[in-house]
Design an enzyme around this catalytic site. Sequence first.
Site, PDB file in Angstrom:
ATOM      1  CE1 TYR A 154      19.852  74.840  75.389  1.00 56.50           C
ATOM      2  CE2 TYR A 154      20.747  76.989  75.941  1.00 56.50           C
ATOM      3  CZ  TYR A 154      20.923  75.717  75.427  1.00 56.50           C
ATOM      4  OH  TYR A 154      22.160  75.321  74.972  1.00 56.50           O
ATOM      5  CE  LYS A 158      22.227  73.652  77.999  1.00 51.95           C
ATOM      6  NZ  LYS A 158      22.687  72.236  77.973  1.00 51.95           N
TER       7      LYS A 158
END
Length: 252
Positions: A154, A158
């Site tokens: 993640y 991001k």
Amino acid sequence: MSRLKGKVAIVTGSGNGIGAATAKHLAKDGAKVAVVDLTEESASNTVQAIREAGGEAIAVGCDVSKAEQVEHAVERVVSEYGRLDILVNNAGVTRDRLIFKMSEEDWDTVLDVHLKGSFLFCKAAQKYMVEQRSGRIVNTSSVGAVGKRGQANYASAKAGLQALTRTLAIELGQFGINVNAVAPGFIATDMTRRTAERQGLDFEEVRKVASQKIPLRRVGEPEDVANVVSFLVSEDANYITGETIYVSGGER
Ligand code: NAP
């Protein structure tokens, strides 16, 4: 308010959470909104809410990580509404695990939905925006971009989204296209609720503990992010591009 009157917007992952709040906000601002979610059915609640409030919206089923589906989705929106002015890449999933347990599938799923999905939608949308010589793109990063335990996939996605945002701002600025990102902190949605549940924690308790570490002393609501997206796609943000705006109550 009608500051987006005549504009057409796509919001991905807008069947729920931050995306749903954003789609409703942009519709309230006057835009016609394509509510993109995995299936038309999962997009339908948001579409219904927009229509009941007097706005205009269509449901579009599309897995953002599949190039062919993304191209069809964008083509459908343009054929239905005649143009495309705004793209908000918001769809997301988590597969949190420490690195020694993280599978290749966990990695690929998260990178595919967040980073590849945003790339695919930007690529398909810019074609129309370049022809129009105008457009607004907002990607969704996170405070987690700096790295967080259990989120190698993640955090990488991001952080990649901030790089994608900056790069596309440089490439597309000459065509009147602004590309920015929002980086939410802790926002109360199904995503954060599911994360708490997976860890066997009570969501309200997690929310309370998290609030104490946030300078503004509360977790965010989906509308907190929607408000900023609404600004970034409006004329008030004409001279802002390549930026990542943190919407986190001061958390970093
Ligand atoms: P959410 O409530 O889980 O909503 C995510 C939406 O994305 C859901 O409607 C989901 O559909 C959809 N989606 C998932 N995979 C998809 C795919 N392959 N194609 C199309 N749609 C897909 O999450 P959220 O909290 O609103 O998060 C929205 C965005 O904000 C994400 O990018 C997330 O990483 C980011 N963010 C959230 C927080 C937070 O604290 N909540 C913080 C920082 C950043 P289904 O429900 O049908 O699966």
